[in-house]
Design a protein around this motif. Structure first.
Motif, PDB file in Angstrom:
ATOM      1  N   LEU A 131      66.790 -57.684 -43.680  1.00 16.99           N
ATOM      2  CA  LEU A 131      66.978 -58.410 -42.415  1.00 16.99           C
ATOM      3  C   LEU A 131      67.054 -57.420 -41.244  1.00 16.99           C
ATOM      4  O   LEU A 131      66.428 -57.626 -40.195  1.00 16.99           O
ATOM      5  N   ALA A 132      67.816 -56.343 -41.441  1.00 15.81           N
ATOM      6  CA  ALA A 132      67.938 -55.326 -40.378  1.00 15.81           C
ATOM      7  C   ALA A 132      66.574 -54.694 -40.112  1.00 15.81           C
ATOM      8  O   ALA A 132      66.173 -54.526 -38.948  1.00 15.81           O
ATOM      9  N   VAL A 133      65.830 -54.368 -41.186  1.00 18.70           N
ATOM     10  CA  VAL A 133      64.499 -53.772 -41.006  1.00 18.70           C
ATOM     11  C   VAL A 133      63.580 -54.785 -40.316  1.00 18.70           C
ATOM     12  O   VAL A 133      62.800 -54.428 -39.420  1.00 18.70           O
ATOM     13  N   ALA A 134      63.673 -56.055 -40.708  1.00 14.32           N
ATOM     14  CA  ALA A 134      62.816 -57.085 -40.105  1.00 14.32           C
ATOM     15  C   ALA A 134      63.096 -57.202 -38.601  1.00 14.32           C
ATOM     16  O   ALA A 134      62.159 -57.245 -37.794  1.00 14.32           O
ATOM     17  N   LEU A 135      64.371 -57.219 -38.216  1.00 19.25           N
ATOM     18  CA  LEU A 135      64.712 -57.324 -36.785  1.00 19.25           C
ATOM     19  C   LEU A 135      64.173 -56.125 -36.012  1.00 19.25           C
ATOM     20  O   LEU A 135      63.592 -56.276 -34.928  1.00 19.25           O
ATOM     21  N   ALA A 136      64.372 -54.936 -36.600  1.00 22.91           N
ATOM     22  CA  ALA A 136      63.901 -53.714 -35.929  1.00 22.91           C
ATOM     23  C   ALA A 136      62.384 -53.742 -35.787  1.00 22.91           C
ATOM     24  O   ALA A 136      61.845 -53.366 -34.736  1.00 22.91           O
ATOM     25  N   PHE A 139      71.515 -56.567 -31.671  1.00 21.49           N
ATOM     26  CA  PHE A 139      71.924 -57.181 -32.941  1.00 21.49           C
ATOM     27  C   PHE A 139      72.693 -56.161 -33.763  1.00 21.49           C
ATOM     28  O   PHE A 139      72.466 -54.962 -33.660  1.00 21.49           O
ATOM     29  N   LEU A 140      73.573 -56.699 -34.584  1.00 20.83           N
ATOM     30  CA  LEU A 140      74.349 -55.856 -35.495  1.00 20.83           C
ATOM     31  C   LEU A 140      74.376 -56.591 -36.836  1.00 20.83           C
ATOM     32  O   LEU A 140      74.790 -57.757 -36.897  1.00 20.83           O
ATOM     33  N   VAL A 141      73.896 -55.914 -37.888  1.00 17.88           N
ATOM     34  CA  VAL A 141      73.870 -56.551 -39.213  1.00 17.88           C
ATOM     35  C   VAL A 141      74.959 -55.914 -40.074  1.00 17.88           C
ATOM     36  O   VAL A 141      75.147 -54.697 -40.040  1.00 17.88           O
ATOM     37  N   VAL A 142      75.692 -56.750 -40.808  1.00 13.65           N
ATOM     38  CA  VAL A 142      76.759 -56.233 -41.668  1.00 13.65           C
ATOM     39  C   VAL A 142      76.513 -56.692 -43.108  1.00 13.65           C
ATOM     40  O   VAL A 142      76.300 -57.883 -43.347  1.00 13.65           O
ATOM     41  N   ASP A 143      76.538 -55.737 -44.046  1.00 20.21           N
ATOM     42  CA  ASP A 143      76.568 -56.102 -45.467  1.00 20.21           C
ATOM     43  C   ASP A 143      78.045 -56.202 -45.820  1.00 20.21           C
ATOM     44  O   ASP A 143      78.730 -55.185 -45.949  1.00 20.21           O
ATOM     45  N   ALA A 144      78.559 -57.444 -45.937  1.00 15.07           N
ATOM     46  CA  ALA A 144      79.997 -57.623 -46.165  1.00 15.07           C
ATOM     47  C   ALA A 144      80.330 -57.718 -47.649  1.00 15.07           C
ATOM     48  O   ALA A 144      81.470 -57.990 -48.007  1.00 15.07           O
ATOM     49  N   GLY A 145      79.329 -57.501 -48.523  1.00 17.79           N
ATOM     50  CA  GLY A 145      79.600 -57.441 -49.957  1.00 17.79           C
ATOM     51  C   GLY A 145      80.124 -58.747 -50.519  1.00 17.79           C
ATOM     52  O   GLY A 145      79.809 -59.839 -50.026  1.00 17.79           O
ATOM     53  N   SER A 146      80.988 -58.627 -51.546  1.00 20.23           N
ATOM     54  CA  SER A 146      81.420 -59.852 -52.237  1.00 20.23           C
ATOM     55  C   SER A 146      82.935 -59.901 -52.429  1.00 20.23           C
ATOM     56  O   SER A 146      83.436 -60.587 -53.302  1.00 20.23           O
ATOM     57  N   ASP A 147      83.661 -59.138 -51.612  1.00 22.32           N
ATOM     58  CA  ASP A 147      85.133 -59.141 -51.660  1.00 22.32           C
ATOM     59  C   ASP A 147      85.667 -59.920 -50.483  1.00 22.32           C
ATOM     60  O   ASP A 147      85.106 -59.821 -49.406  1.00 22.32           O
ATOM     61  N   LEU A 148      86.801 -60.618 -50.680  1.00 19.47           N
ATOM     62  CA  LEU A 148      87.423 -61.203 -49.472  1.00 19.47           C
ATOM     63  C   LEU A 148      88.551 -60.269 -49.028  1.00 19.47           C
ATOM     64  O   LEU A 148      89.720 -60.619 -49.091  1.00 19.47           O
ATOM     65  N   SER A 152      66.806 -64.547 -34.012  1.00 25.20           N
ATOM     66  CA  SER A 152      66.726 -63.631 -32.868  1.00 25.20           C
ATOM     67  C   SER A 152      65.800 -64.084 -31.751  1.00 25.20           C
ATOM     68  O   SER A 152      65.888 -63.576 -30.639  1.00 25.20           O
ATOM     69  N   ALA A 153      64.903 -65.040 -32.051  1.00 25.22           N
ATOM     70  CA  ALA A 153      63.836 -65.359 -31.084  1.00 25.22           C
ATOM     71  C   ALA A 153      64.397 -65.806 -29.733  1.00 25.22           C
ATOM     72  O   ALA A 153      63.931 -65.351 -28.686  1.00 25.22           O
ATOM     73  N   ALA A 154      65.436 -66.657 -29.769  1.00 26.17           N
ATOM     74  CA  ALA A 154      65.954 -67.195 -28.505  1.00 26.17           C
ATOM     75  C   ALA A 154      66.399 -66.050 -27.602  1.00 26.17           C
ATOM     76  O   ALA A 154      66.158 -66.055 -26.396  1.00 26.17           O
ATOM     77  N   GLU A 155      67.036 -65.042 -28.203  1.00 27.33           N
ATOM     78  CA  GLU A 155      67.551 -63.934 -27.419  1.00 27.33           C
ATOM     79  C   GLU A 155      66.435 -63.002 -26.948  1.00 27.33           C
ATOM     80  O   GLU A 155      66.511 -62.440 -25.857  1.00 27.33           O
ATOM     81  N   MET A 156      65.406 -62.838 -27.763  1.00 22.62           N
ATOM     82  CA  MET A 156      64.373 -61.848 -27.444  1.00 22.62           C
ATOM     83  C   MET A 156      63.225 -62.439 -26.637  1.00 22.62           C
ATOM     84  O   MET A 156      62.416 -61.686 -26.099  1.00 22.62           O
ATOM     85  N   GLU A 157      63.140 -63.763 -26.573  1.00 21.79           N
ATOM     86  CA  GLU A 157      62.006 -64.373 -25.886  1.00 21.79           C
ATOM     87  C   GLU A 157      61.898 -63.954 -24.425  1.00 21.79           C
ATOM     88  O   GLU A 157      60.812 -63.831 -23.874  1.00 21.79           O
ATOM     89  N   SER A 158      63.074 -63.720 -23.813  1.00 27.48           N
ATOM     90  CA  SER A 158      63.056 -63.365 -22.393  1.00 27.48           C
ATOM     91  C   SER A 158      62.547 -61.926 -22.189  1.00 27.48           C
ATOM     92  O   SER A 158      62.159 -61.537 -21.100  1.00 27.48           O
ATOM     93  N   GLU A 159      62.543 -61.127 -23.280  1.00 25.89           N
ATOM     94  CA  GLU A 159      62.088 -59.736 -23.145  1.00 25.89           C
ATOM     95  C   GLU A 159      60.570 -59.692 -23.042  1.00 25.89           C
ATOM     96  O   GLU A 159      59.864 -60.480 -23.647  1.00 25.89           O
ATOM     97  N   GLU A 160      60.125 -58.724 -22.257  1.00 28.91           N
ATOM     98  CA  GLU A 160      58.671 -58.506 -22.142  1.00 28.91           C
ATOM     99  C   GLU A 160      58.223 -57.758 -23.392  1.00 28.91           C
ATOM    100  O   GLU A 160      58.636 -56.628 -23.637  1.00 28.91           O
ATOM    101  N   ILE A 161      57.412 -58.383 -24.253  1.00 24.92           N
ATOM    102  CA  ILE A 161      56.945 -57.689 -25.453  1.00 24.92           C
ATOM    103  C   ILE A 161      55.543 -57.149 -25.164  1.00 24.92           C
ATOM    104  O   ILE A 161      54.564 -57.899 -25.162  1.00 24.92           O
ATOM    105  N   ALA A 162      55.463 -55.839 -24.913  1.00 24.51           N
ATOM    106  CA  ALA A 162      54.178 -55.249 -24.531  1.00 24.51           C
ATOM    107  C   ALA A 162      53.204 -55.265 -25.710  1.00 24.51           C
ATOM    108  O   ALA A 162      52.091 -55.767 -25.625  1.00 24.51           O
ATOM    109  N   ASN A 163      53.650 -54.727 -26.842  1.00 27.85           N
ATOM    110  CA  ASN A 163      52.784 -54.683 -28.024  1.00 27.85           C
ATOM    111  C   ASN A 163      53.449 -55.439 -29.154  1.00 27.85           C
ATOM    112  O   ASN A 163      54.235 -54.857 -29.890  1.00 27.85           O
TER     113      ASN A 163
END
Ligand SMILES: Nc1ncnc2c1ncn2[C@@H]1O[C@H](COP(=O)(O)OP(=O)(O)OP(=O)(O)O)[C@@H](O)[C@H]1O
Ligand SMILES: [Mg+2]
Length: 403
Positions: free
Chosen positions: A159-164, A255-264, A377-388
């Motif tokens: 997910l983090a790689v996909a966002l980047a 964006f900030l991605v967290v792997d929170a594992g499986s512990d509470l 992420s689209a709603a947040e990034m849509e306003s950004e100018e995406i050159a390429n």
């Protein structure tokens, strides 16, 4: 400007009602809470940070002095101005209030006009004193499961790689599965620095530069705050250690991605509370569904908004798994995303230290994760100018047009 949001913390329900009445008549937005410990927790959730707090002093579970002390020690809310309200008008009480970190002090019974004046003055002062804050803070995406072994790390990393990749941005990834520390391995990064390097620090927050030096940079744009090298060191990572980096991670990136594992654990609860979206991982087998159901109940009890929780069904097996319909029936709520089964590519990705979304972006599981990343992420990034526009973005956009 939207009306100032005021949080009233007073164990006396009648006092809360009275203050809410006075303040809403003067156009403030008001939230009341009779339980100070709960109020402190509530405030840390996204969107809840008030502009000002009106605080009673004498309360059974936690008094106003301790409340302010804890508030000032938490970097996400430390800046919120506080007016203490009390029946006690002794100079010693006032000194104790100011020493604890209060900004102003009013003695009951409260005069509505004076209260309004003090609030306005304090709001004006705190707005002027506030460092320039970025227009928006990072959207926090926390990946979690109670079951373990259901693809939490695989999804967090991809997910983090996909966002980047989608937006050509840098995306911090925090590995809070502290006893496992698999993110660095999945990205083939040598953990020269880890979150353990912050244990010794005496500061409540450290400089951006120090945080940046601790992050391990991946070619995709992901910047990893790695888990401790040894599981033994996990015990030393307290919430205070995490908070030495958190303000920087929150304000420096979209964006900030967290792997929170499986512990509470206390730490994962913080990552869950602070998340804008919790991706609750489960596999199509009964124990994973039961664990997800249990997690949802815990989230309900903690007062999490259900809209923030997205169950993600990861098809870990080729056959005999429960159908998404059966999973939804058992969970009592819809599944947000289904990740298809990948016979070999996930394992190959792990063994080569190259995330699936990079080695095989067209694999069905990659497309599912990229589509999920785009949705979040689209709603947040849509306003950004995406050159390429990236290839991945074009692919996901095409997919969404055809589906
Ligand atoms: N969609 C999938 N298809 C096939 N295999 C998968 C899929 N998703 C994950 N896996 C495999 O499942 C295993 C567990 O994945 P991962 O380590 O990401 O889970 P986890 O929940 O983080 O585990 P842990 O609880 O140990 O942290 C890995 O071997 C991974 O390759
Ligand atoms: Mg894991």
């Amino acid at each position: 400007m939207s009306p100032a949001h005021i949080l009233v913390v007073d164990d006396n329900e009648k006092a809360c009602e009275m203050l809410a009445y006075l303040l809403t008549r003067r156009d403030y937005q008001v939230t009341t809470n009779t339980r100070p410990i709960e109020a402190l927790k509530w405030m840390r959730r996204p969107g809840n940070i008030p502009d000002l707090i009106l605080l009673d002093i004498v309360m059974p579970a936690m008094d106003g002095y301790e409340f302010v002390r804890q508030l000032r020690a938490d970097p996400t809310v430390a800046h919120v101005p506080v007016i203490m309200l009390t029946a006690r008008g002794h100079a010693d009480d006032k000194v104790a209030g100011f020493e604890a970190g209060a900004d102003d002090y009013l003695v009951k019974p409260i005069n509505a006009a004076e209260l309004d004046l003090r609030i306005r003055a304090l709001l004006a002062r705190s707005r002027a004193a506030m460092p320039a804050r970025p227009a928006s803070e990072a959207t926090v995406l926390t990946v979690f499961s109670l079951r373990g072994g259901v693809g939490t790390t695989s999804v967090a990393v991809n997910l983090a790689v996909a966002l980047a990749t989608l937006w050509n941005i840098q995306v911090p990834l925090v590995d809070l599965a502290l006893k496992k520390g698999h993110c660095a391995w999945m990205l083939n990064l040598t953990p020269r620095y880890t979150i353990s390097d912050l244990v010794e620090s005496k500061e409540s927050t450290v400089d951006s530069e120090i945080v940046e030096n601790l992050l391990l940079t991946h070619g995709s744009g992901v910047k990893l705050l790695a888990a401790p090298m040894s599981p033994v060191d996990a015990e030393l990572i307290t919430p205070a250690v995490l908070d030495r980096t958190w303000p920087h991670l929150l304000t420096g990136y979209p964006f900030l991605v967290v792997d929170a594992g499986s512990d509470l654990s206390e730490l994962t609860l913080i990552a869950l509370e602070r998340a804008h979206t919790v991706l609750l991982m489960l596999a199509p087998e009964m124990l994973a569904v039961k664990s997800a159901f249990d997690a949802l109940q815990v989230f309900d009890r903690l007062g999490f908004n259900r809209d923030r929780i997205v169950p993600v069904l990861n098809t870990l097996f080729p056959r005999h798994g429960l159908t998404p319909q059966n999973v939804e029936k058992a969970l009592g709520r819809p599944v947000g995303t289904v990740i298809p089964y990948e016979r070999t590519s996930f394992v190959q990705a792990i063994n080569s230290g190259r995330p699936l979304i990079i080695t095989d972006p067209k694999a069905p599981a990659s497309l599912a994760i990229a589509t999920l990343a785009h949705k979040l992420s689209a709603a947040e990034m849509e306003s950004e100018e995406i050159a390429n526009p990236s290839q991945l973005l074009s692919m996901v956009q095409k997919l969404s047009q055809t589906s």
